[in-house]
Design a protein around this motif. Structure first.
Motif, short mmCIF file in Angstrom:
data_model
loop_
_atom_site.label_atom_id
_atom_site.label_comp_id
_atom_site.label_asym_id
_atom_site.label_seq_id
_atom_site.Cartn_x
_atom_site.Cartn_y
_atom_site.Cartn_z
N VAL A 25 -30.90 -20.92 -3.23
CA VAL A 25 -30.50 -20.06 -2.37
C VAL A 25 -29.46 -20.44 -1.31
O VAL A 25 -29.73 -21.73 -0.92
CB VAL A 25 -31.56 -18.59 -1.49
N ARG A 26 -28.69 -19.77 -0.91
CA ARG A 26 -27.89 -20.15 0.35
C ARG A 26 -28.48 -18.31 1.74
O ARG A 26 -27.91 -17.75 0.94
CB ARG A 26 -26.18 -20.26 0.66
N ARG A 27 -28.13 -19.33 2.66
CA ARG A 27 -29.21 -18.30 4.12
C ARG A 27 -27.41 -18.02 4.87
O ARG A 27 -26.97 -18.41 4.81
CB ARG A 27 -30.03 -19.42 5.08
N ASP A 28 -27.53 -16.81 5.08
CA ASP A 28 -27.09 -15.64 5.90
C ASP A 28 -27.59 -15.27 6.52
O ASP A 28 -28.51 -14.56 7.00
CB ASP A 28 -25.44 -14.79 5.00
N PRO A 29 -28.00 -15.86 8.12
CA PRO A 29 -26.45 -17.10 8.63
C PRO A 29 -27.12 -18.53 8.30
O PRO A 29 -28.28 -18.02 8.27
CB PRO A 29 -27.01 -16.89 10.11
N ALA A 30 -26.03 -19.45 8.35
CA ALA A 30 -26.42 -20.81 7.60
C ALA A 30 -28.13 -21.33 8.43
O ALA A 30 -28.34 -21.97 7.99
CB ALA A 30 -25.45 -21.17 7.76
N GLU A 31 -27.88 -20.96 9.76
CA GLU A 31 -28.85 -21.78 10.59
C GLU A 31 -30.46 -21.28 10.59
O GLU A 31 -31.00 -21.60 11.22
CB GLU A 31 -28.20 -22.05 12.26
N ALA A 32 -30.53 -19.44 9.66
CA ALA A 32 -31.58 -18.94 9.73
C ALA A 32 -32.64 -19.70 9.30
O ALA A 32 -32.41 -20.69 7.83
CB ALA A 32 -31.75 -17.99 9.28
N THR A 33 -33.85 -20.04 9.25
CA THR A 33 -34.87 -20.92 8.65
C THR A 33 -34.30 -21.83 7.88
O THR A 33 -35.12 -21.44 6.62
CB THR A 33 -35.69 -19.50 8.04
N GLU A 34 -34.09 -23.21 8.82
CA GLU A 34 -33.49 -23.81 8.12
C GLU A 34 -34.67 -25.06 7.42
O GLU A 34 -34.37 -24.71 6.11
CB GLU A 34 -32.87 -24.96 9.31
N LEU A 110 -28.18 -16.96 -5.03
CA LEU A 110 -28.33 -15.87 -4.65
C LEU A 110 -28.23 -16.46 -2.96
O LEU A 110 -28.53 -17.39 -2.66
CB LEU A 110 -29.47 -15.86 -4.30
N LEU A 111 -27.33 -15.71 -2.65
CA LEU A 111 -27.13 -15.24 -0.60
C LEU A 111 -28.03 -14.50 0.26
O LEU A 111 -29.01 -13.38 -0.60
CB LEU A 111 -25.66 -14.70 -0.31
N TYR A 112 -29.58 -15.20 0.62
CA TYR A 112 -29.96 -14.03 1.11
C TYR A 112 -30.21 -14.31 2.02
O TYR A 112 -30.42 -15.54 3.66
CB TYR A 112 -31.33 -15.46 1.05
N ARG A 113 -30.00 -13.10 2.85
CA ARG A 113 -29.87 -12.66 4.44
C ARG A 113 -31.55 -12.52 4.70
O ARG A 113 -32.18 -12.37 4.92
CB ARG A 113 -28.66 -11.27 4.08
#
Length: 244
Positions: A25-34, A110-113
Motif C-alpha cells: 500500500v501507499r499511505r496518504d498522507p505519506a508520513e502517516a504510521t511510517e 492500494l492508496l490507504y488513507r
C-alpha cells in the motif's frame, strides 16, 4: 485502488483458493504510521504467517483483502459486535484456524488513507491484547513445554502476568540487555496468590535458551535489537515469535 489490483490478486487467489491475498500500500498522507506501513509492505512470505501475534494485527491489512466467496463463507461471517470490535483480527484468526493461507502481491495496489476518525481508533488496546494473547496461547504456547520471555521490562512482565497459570509455569526466564535488570536477578510476581510467589530469573539474552516470545518493538533501536537477534541464528516461527 489501482486499475490492475483485481487482476493481480485474482491470479494469486485462483492458484491458492484457501487464501487471503493482500498487497502493498501507499499511505496518504505519506508520513502517516511510517513504521506500520513499512511492516505491511516488507514482511517476507514466511512472516505473513509467523508475525500474526504482533500488535499490528493481520499481516495483510483488511482494505487489501481478496479471497474467493466460497472460502469467505467457509471461514464464516464477520463479528458484528459493533464499535470497538476488531472484526478484521477475529476473522483473520478464524481464517488461520481453518487452515487458510496468506499471500501478498508485492506491488502497491492500494492508496490507504489515514484519518483520525477511522473506526480502527475505537478498538481499545486491551481488547486487542486479550485476543492476541489467547491466540498465542492456543497456537504456540500450548505446544511448548518451556520458553523465555525476551524483555524484562514493562511489556515482558505484562505478558507474564496475563498468561494462564499453566503457561506462567512454563516461563523459565526473562532475558534482556539492560544491566540494571540483569543485576537485579529476578522478577517476583507480587500479585500472585501462590506462596511462595513466583520468582523468574532475569538473564542476558546470550545466556538464554530458546524458544522465545519476544516483547521488543521492531525498528526502534537503530537496528541493535535486530542485530542481537540475528547473532543467535534462530528460526522465526520455530525458535521465537514476536509479540511486540
Amino acid at each position: 485502488m489501482m486499475p490492475h489490483r483485481i487482476r493481480l490478486q485474482w491470479e494469486v487467489a485462483t492458484r491458492h483458493p484457501k487464501s487471503i491475498v493482500g498487497c502493498q500500500v501507499r499511505r496518504d498522507p505519506a508520513e502517516a504510521t511510517e513504521r506500520y506501513t513499512h511492516w505491511i509492505n516488507n514482511l517476507t512470505n514466511e512472516q505473513l504467517v509467523t508475525q500474526v501475534f504482533t500488535s499490528h494485527g493481520p499481516t495483510v491489512i483488511m482494505p487489501t483483502w481478496f479471497c474467493s466467496r466460497e472460502w469467505f463463507c467457509h471461514v464464516g461471517k464477520f463479528d458484528e459486535g459493533g464499535k470497538g470490535t476488531p472484526e478484521d483480527l477475529l476473522y483473520f484468526y478464524e481464517h488461520l484456524r481453518k487452515g487458510g493461507e496468506v499471500f501478498r502481491v508485492d506491488q502497491c495496489l492500494l492508496l490507504y488513507r489515514y484519518h483520525p476518525k477511522a473506526a480502527t481508533h475505537s478498538v481499545l488496546e486491551e481488547t486487542i491484547w486479550t485476543y492476541r494473547l489467547l491466540f498465542l496461547e492456543e497456537r504456540v504456547l500450548s505446544h511448548w513445554t518451556s520458553f523465555t520471555i525476551w524483555n524484562a521490562g514493562k511489556q515482558g512482565r505484562k505478558l507474564f502476568r496475563s498468561l494462564s497459570s499453566t503457561n506462567q509455569k512454563k516461563v523459565i526466564a526473562f532475558c534482556d540487555v539492560d544491566k540494571n535488570k540483569i543485576t537485579k536477578g529476578f522478577y517476583t510476581y507480587e500479585e500472585s496468590k501462590e506462596n511462595p510467589k513466583p520468582r523468574i530469573p532475569i538473564i542476558h539474552f546470550r545466556d538464554a535458551s530458546p524458544p522465545f516470545i519476544i516483547c521488543v518493538k521492531l525498528d526502534l533501536t537503530d537496528g541493535q535489537f535486530e542485530e542481537n537477534l540475528s547473532q543467535l541464528n534462530l528460526k522465526e516461527g520455530v525458535d521465537y515469535h514476536h509479540f511486540n
